[in-house]
Design a protein around this motif. Structure first.
Motif, PDB file in Angstrom:
ATOM      1  N   GLU A   1       0.808  -1.217   0.000  1.00 54.92           N
ATOM      2  CA  GLU A   1       0.000   0.000   0.000  1.00 54.92           C
ATOM      3  C   GLU A   1       0.840   1.266   0.000  1.00 54.92           C
ATOM      4  O   GLU A   1       0.453   2.282  -0.581  1.00 54.92           O
ATOM      5  CB  GLU A   1      -0.924  -0.013   1.223  1.00 54.92           C
ATOM      6  CG  GLU A   1      -2.045   0.986   1.174  1.00 54.92           C
ATOM      7  CD  GLU A   1      -3.020   0.789   2.311  1.00 54.92           C
ATOM      8  OE1 GLU A   1      -4.230   0.895   2.066  1.00 54.92           O
ATOM      9  OE2 GLU A   1      -2.563   0.508   3.445  1.00 54.92           O
TER      10      GLU A   1
ATOM     11  N   GLU B   1       3.379 -10.237   5.584  1.00 55.40           N
ATOM     12  CA  GLU B   1       2.250  -9.607   6.257  1.00 55.40           C
ATOM     13  C   GLU B   1       2.335  -8.094   6.101  1.00 55.40           C
ATOM     14  O   GLU B   1       3.303  -7.451   6.526  1.00 55.40           O
ATOM     15  CB  GLU B   1       2.243  -9.991   7.736  1.00 55.40           C
ATOM     16  CG  GLU B   1       1.006  -9.534   8.467  1.00 55.40           C
ATOM     17  CD  GLU B   1       0.904 -10.118   9.861  1.00 55.40           C
ATOM     18  OE1 GLU B   1       0.094  -9.599  10.648  1.00 55.40           O
ATOM     19  OE2 GLU B   1       1.630 -11.085  10.145  1.00 55.40           O
TER      20      GLU B   1
ATOM     21  N   ARG C   1      -0.268  -4.436   4.320  1.00 58.43           N
ATOM     22  CA  ARG C   1      -1.451  -3.980   3.608  1.00 58.43           C
ATOM     23  C   ARG C   1      -1.091  -3.860   2.129  1.00 58.43           C
ATOM     24  O   ARG C   1      -0.028  -3.337   1.773  1.00 58.43           O
ATOM     25  CB  ARG C   1      -1.908  -2.619   4.146  1.00 58.43           C
ATOM     26  CG  ARG C   1      -2.336  -2.636   5.601  1.00 58.43           C
ATOM     27  CD  ARG C   1      -3.645  -3.352   5.802  1.00 58.43           C
ATOM     28  NE  ARG C   1      -4.747  -2.687   5.120  1.00 58.43           N
ATOM     29  CZ  ARG C   1      -6.000  -3.129   5.101  1.00 58.43           C
ATOM     30  NH1 ARG C   1      -6.292  -4.269   5.712  1.00 58.43           N
ATOM     31  NH2 ARG C   1      -6.947  -2.466   4.473  1.00 58.43           N
ATOM     32  N   TYR C   2      -1.986  -4.347   1.258  1.00 62.69           N
ATOM     33  CA  TYR C   2      -1.700  -4.366  -0.168  1.00 62.69           C
ATOM     34  C   TYR C   2      -2.850  -3.733  -0.957  1.00 62.69           C
ATOM     35  O   TYR C   2      -4.013  -3.726  -0.519  1.00 62.69           O
ATOM     36  CB  TYR C   2      -1.491  -5.801  -0.668  1.00 62.69           C
ATOM     37  CG  TYR C   2      -0.237  -6.462  -0.152  1.00 62.69           C
ATOM     38  CD1 TYR C   2       0.962  -6.370  -0.857  1.00 62.69           C
ATOM     39  CD2 TYR C   2      -0.247  -7.182   1.044  1.00 62.69           C
ATOM     40  CE1 TYR C   2       2.111  -6.989  -0.395  1.00 62.69           C
ATOM     41  CE2 TYR C   2       0.897  -7.797   1.510  1.00 62.69           C
ATOM     42  CZ  TYR C   2       2.072  -7.701   0.793  1.00 62.69           C
ATOM     43  OH  TYR C   2       3.217  -8.307   1.261  1.00 62.69           O
ATOM     44  N   LYS C   3      -2.496  -3.265  -2.146  1.00 60.37           N
ATOM     45  CA  LYS C   3      -3.472  -2.833  -3.128  1.00 60.37           C
ATOM     46  C   LYS C   3      -3.476  -3.835  -4.278  1.00 60.37           C
ATOM     47  O   LYS C   3      -2.414  -4.260  -4.726  1.00 60.37           O
ATOM     48  CB  LYS C   3      -3.130  -1.439  -3.662  1.00 60.37           C
ATOM     49  CG  LYS C   3      -3.311  -0.322  -2.660  1.00 60.37           C
ATOM     50  CD  LYS C   3      -3.212   1.050  -3.320  1.00 60.37           C
ATOM     51  CE  LYS C   3      -1.842   1.290  -3.914  1.00 60.37           C
ATOM     52  NZ  LYS C   3      -1.701   2.671  -4.437  1.00 60.37           N
TER      53      LYS C   3
ATOM     54  N   ARG D   1      -8.288  -3.186  -1.683  1.00 61.92           N
ATOM     55  CA  ARG D   1      -7.253  -3.301  -0.662  1.00 61.92           C
ATOM     56  C   ARG D   1      -7.464  -4.570   0.165  1.00 61.92           C
ATOM     57  O   ARG D   1      -8.591  -4.922   0.491  1.00 61.92           O
ATOM     58  CB  ARG D   1      -7.265  -2.065   0.244  1.00 61.92           C
ATOM     59  CG  ARG D   1      -6.607  -0.844  -0.403  1.00 61.92           C
ATOM     60  CD  ARG D   1      -6.761   0.418   0.439  1.00 61.92           C
ATOM     61  NE  ARG D   1      -5.874   1.466  -0.026  1.00 61.92           N
ATOM     62  CZ  ARG D   1      -6.090   2.205  -1.092  1.00 61.92           C
ATOM     63  NH1 ARG D   1      -7.191   2.011  -1.823  1.00 61.92           N
ATOM     64  NH2 ARG D   1      -5.225   3.148  -1.438  1.00 61.92           N
TER      65      ARG D   1
END
Length: 211
Positions: free
Chosen positions: A174, A193, A195-197, A210
């Motif tokens: 992210e 681990e 947060r990703y988009k 997300r």
């Protein structure tokens, strides 16, 4: 034979009325109790190390079937989800067995069925996706996946699209705009681990989610 006659005599004597046991009879009774206790102890020891292993199986069912009416989902003949909407999922953690049928109904009418072939012998998450078989019919098709037992997160990318347009899916952390990676359809990726988009490119159109 002498011991048998003695035990028989003791038994007969005890059944005829009140009897004052001799020291020898008391020793025989104590020996009998010890033998029976030893037998019970042995049985308990033999059964104590035999136990059933209960694995936690999470069964996640998702709908990629574009329709206004929701599915009713049954495990064999028992309803486990009354309404499964398009683009939604639910999890079932009850008992599962090889040979179980996952049945789908719409408005009370049978629409399709998926048979569970076998189950992993460890904690696992099973994913079942129902989608449209082709553009010319209302038939159902299914895709399934078993997530491996890893410590980190995993992403499975399943292609349920039935159109003619081509698309590209990318994933990136992210907070890092320049480090996108392309995901392959019908593949699994292990991730750190974070947060990703997730970016879906269809022609000049782009959608973002997300995770």
């Amino acid at each position: 034979m002498a011991l048998a006659n003695l035990l028989l005599a003791v038994s007969c004597t005890l059944t005829t009325g009140i009897h004052q046991a001799t020291p020898w009879e008391l020793r025989l009774a104590a020996l009998s109790d010890i033998l029976h206790l030893g037998q019970r102890s042995t049985l308990l020891q033999r059964s104590s190390f035999v136990r059933n292993l209960d694995y936690l199986i999470k069964f996640r069912v998702c709908s990629a079937y574009p329709a206004d009416a929701p599915f009713e989902v049954l495990l064999n003949e028992v309803t486990i989800q009354k309404e499964l909407e398009y683009k939604s999922c639910f999890e079932y953690t009850g008992d599962l067995h090889p040979g179980d049928n996952v049945n789908f109904k719409v408005a009370g009418l049978a629409s399709g069925s998926f048979t569970i072939d076998k189950l992993p012998q460890e904690d696992a998450t099973l994913v079942l996706v129902v989608y449209r078989h082709d553009r010319a019919s209302m038939a159902l098709s299914f895709m399934s996946h078993v997530f491996a037992k890893l410590s980190g997160p995993q992403v499975a990318l399943l292609d349920a699209y039935q159109g003619t347009a081509s698309s590209l899916v990318e994933i990136q952390p992210e907070d890092e705009e320049e480090s996108a990676e392309t995901l392959r359809f019908n593949s699994v990726m292990a991730l750190d681990e974070a947060r990703y988009k997730v970016l879906l490119h269809v022609g000049n159109h782009k959608e973002e989610a997300r995770i």
